[in-house]
Design an enzyme around this catalytic site. Structure first.
Site, short mmCIF file in Angstrom:
data_model
loop_
_atom_site.label_atom_id
_atom_site.label_comp_id
_atom_site.label_asym_id
_atom_site.label_seq_id
_atom_site.Cartn_x
_atom_site.Cartn_y
_atom_site.Cartn_z
N ASP A 128 12.82 4.78 3.60
CA ASP A 128 12.76 5.01 2.19
C ASP A 128 11.33 4.65 1.67
O ASP A 128 11.25 3.69 0.87
CB ASP A 128 13.85 4.22 1.44
CG ASP A 128 14.04 4.65 0.12
OD1 ASP A 128 14.03 5.90 -0.14
OD2 ASP A 128 14.42 3.90 -0.76
N VAL A 129 10.21 5.35 1.80
CA VAL A 129 8.91 5.03 1.23
C VAL A 129 8.97 5.98 -0.08
O VAL A 129 8.89 7.30 0.45
CB VAL A 129 7.75 5.40 2.26
CG1 VAL A 129 6.44 5.21 1.73
CG2 VAL A 129 8.05 4.44 3.40
N GLU A 130 8.64 5.67 -1.18
CA GLU A 130 8.43 6.33 -2.15
C GLU A 130 7.02 6.19 -2.99
O GLU A 130 6.91 6.74 -4.33
CB GLU A 130 9.60 6.41 -3.13
CG GLU A 130 11.11 6.63 -2.57
CD GLU A 130 12.15 6.54 -3.35
OE1 GLU A 130 12.11 6.69 -4.53
OE2 GLU A 130 13.35 6.36 -2.88
N SER A 131 6.52 5.68 -2.34
CA SER A 131 4.96 5.39 -3.30
C SER A 131 4.14 6.73 -3.25
O SER A 131 4.18 7.62 -2.37
CB SER A 131 4.19 4.43 -2.12
OG SER A 131 4.92 3.01 -1.93
#
Length: 386
Positions: A128-131
């Protein structure tokens, strides 16, 4: 004969060692096989994201396929119940993008993830990488991280599951200009988060409240993914069990319980002047309570035909101003689930599975049934508040 006997002895020892390894390493379940990673081939998915470690006894386990855990410690009973029902437990995880390309950090990180999964007898990871990533080189490094992680896990057990949460469209939403085709190839499947669709709103002279999750956006996003060559079998539609409250519509004296368009404050987000950051997220169970509160002056639930989403207005008991609420109910969720079926997607997911009041079956069960209607078997329930 001696050779055959020796081979039999070796096989017997390996089998016994394998079956007892979980017990000797602290398997908390009565049966040691429940501490083995699930060995299940690709299937249709109902994935639940979980933020609450105390709700799992309320889940309908015979309908779930994967539970993505976003807390630090799992109860022993949770592991046993999940595996007994052929439900994978995977750890939600993120990664500091500033360390993408740092090979020594990545190697250590991957090993830590493997040790975490093995020591807890779980089944994999959910990235869950949202950068924001706008540099193609860094985007490629993220893909390489996922690929290396997946290969390391699959080398240990080919049934470990590695999945990735992605924006509702690959069109650089929130400046997440990732290598989506590469990520799909490097993982088991992608979960398109078909919510927070108003995180960036362009082209509005005046910012307004709107649907958190519209079928039209979901369809456009899925089409954008498939245009990249990503198979629909690698896409899961993520749906919300929450909504947004936009406080104090700025329509002046025109604002009232019958207000359709609620003007909101401009809160810029990653290059957009208007965003849902002007509102606040509230879980479905809270919104149900709000609607049922007889002390609060509220409108009936309205239906927006363009966005195929429900909303309502109420008078804030503290400020006296008009607040507008956009959310999803069984009706709006079913429309999107039917879309997922029509598109032959891999499955559906929900953020998050703990946003229901399971003691209120009248309102919670239809929300669950709306998601599980993706599968062939019919689900019966009473009509919920809508």
């Amino acid at each position: 004969m001696k050779t055959i006997s020796l081979l039999f002895l070796i096989v017997f020892v390996v089998v016994v060692a394998s079956s007892s390894s979980s017990s000797s390493s602290g398997c908390p379940c009565d049966s040691s096989y429940l501490c083995e990673p699930l060995q299940i081939a690709p299937r249709q998915e109902f994935l639940g994201f979980s933020l609450n470690s105390t709700q799992y006894q309320n889940y309908y386990w015979n309908q779930l396929t994967t539970l993505a855990i976003f807390y630090d410690t799992i109860e022993d009973e949770l592991l046993c119940i999940a595996h007994e029902n052929d439900v994978r437990l995977v750890w939600g995880t993120t990664f500091p993008v500033e360390n993408l390309g740092n090979s020594s950090y990545i190697d250590e990180w991957i090993q830590e993830q493997i040790e975490k999964v093995q020591s807890t007898f779980t089944d994999g990871l959910n990235f869950d990488v949202e950068s924001p990533i706008t540099d193609p080189t860094i985007a490629q490094q993220y893909t390489e991280l996922v690929s290396a992680t997946n290969k390391a896990f699959k080398a240990i057990n080919p049934f470990y599951q590695i999945t990735i949460d992605v924006a509702w469209s690959p069109s650089c939403i929130d400046k997440r200009c990732y290598d989506y085709a590469g990520l799909a190839e490097a993982s088991d499947f992608l979960i398109a988060m078909d919510y927070d669709e108003r995180s960036q709103v362009f082209g509005e002279k005046v910012c307004t409240a709107g649907a958190n999750s519209s079928p039209s956006n979901a369809l456009a996003g899925i089409n954008n993914y498939t245009d990249l060559g990503i198979s629909t079998n690698q896409l899961v539609m993520g749906l919300p069990w929450y909504g947004y409250i936009y406080k104090s519509c700025l329509n002046g004296d025109e604002a009232g319980l019958e207000t359709v368009v609620c003007e909101i404050e401009s809160v810029p987000f990653r290059g957009a002047n208007c965003s849902d950051a002007a509102g606040s997220e509230y879980d479905y169970s809270y919104l149900v309570e709000l609607l049922q509160d007889q002390t609060i002056n509220s409108s009936a639930v309205q239906w927006n035909t363009e966005w195929q989403s429900p909303y309502f207005n109420y008078i804030d008991p503290v400020t006296g101003n008009v607040n507008q609420v956009w959310f999803d109910n069984p009706q709006s969720l079913t429309i999107k689930v039917q879309l997922a079926q029509k598109l032959n997607l891999r499955g559906v997911a929900v953020w998050n599975i703990d946003f229901l009041d399971f003691s209120d079956q009248y309102n919670s069960r239809p929300m669950w049934d709306a998601l599980t209607s993706f599968f062939p078997q019919p689900a019966s329930s009473e009509q919920s508040l809508n």
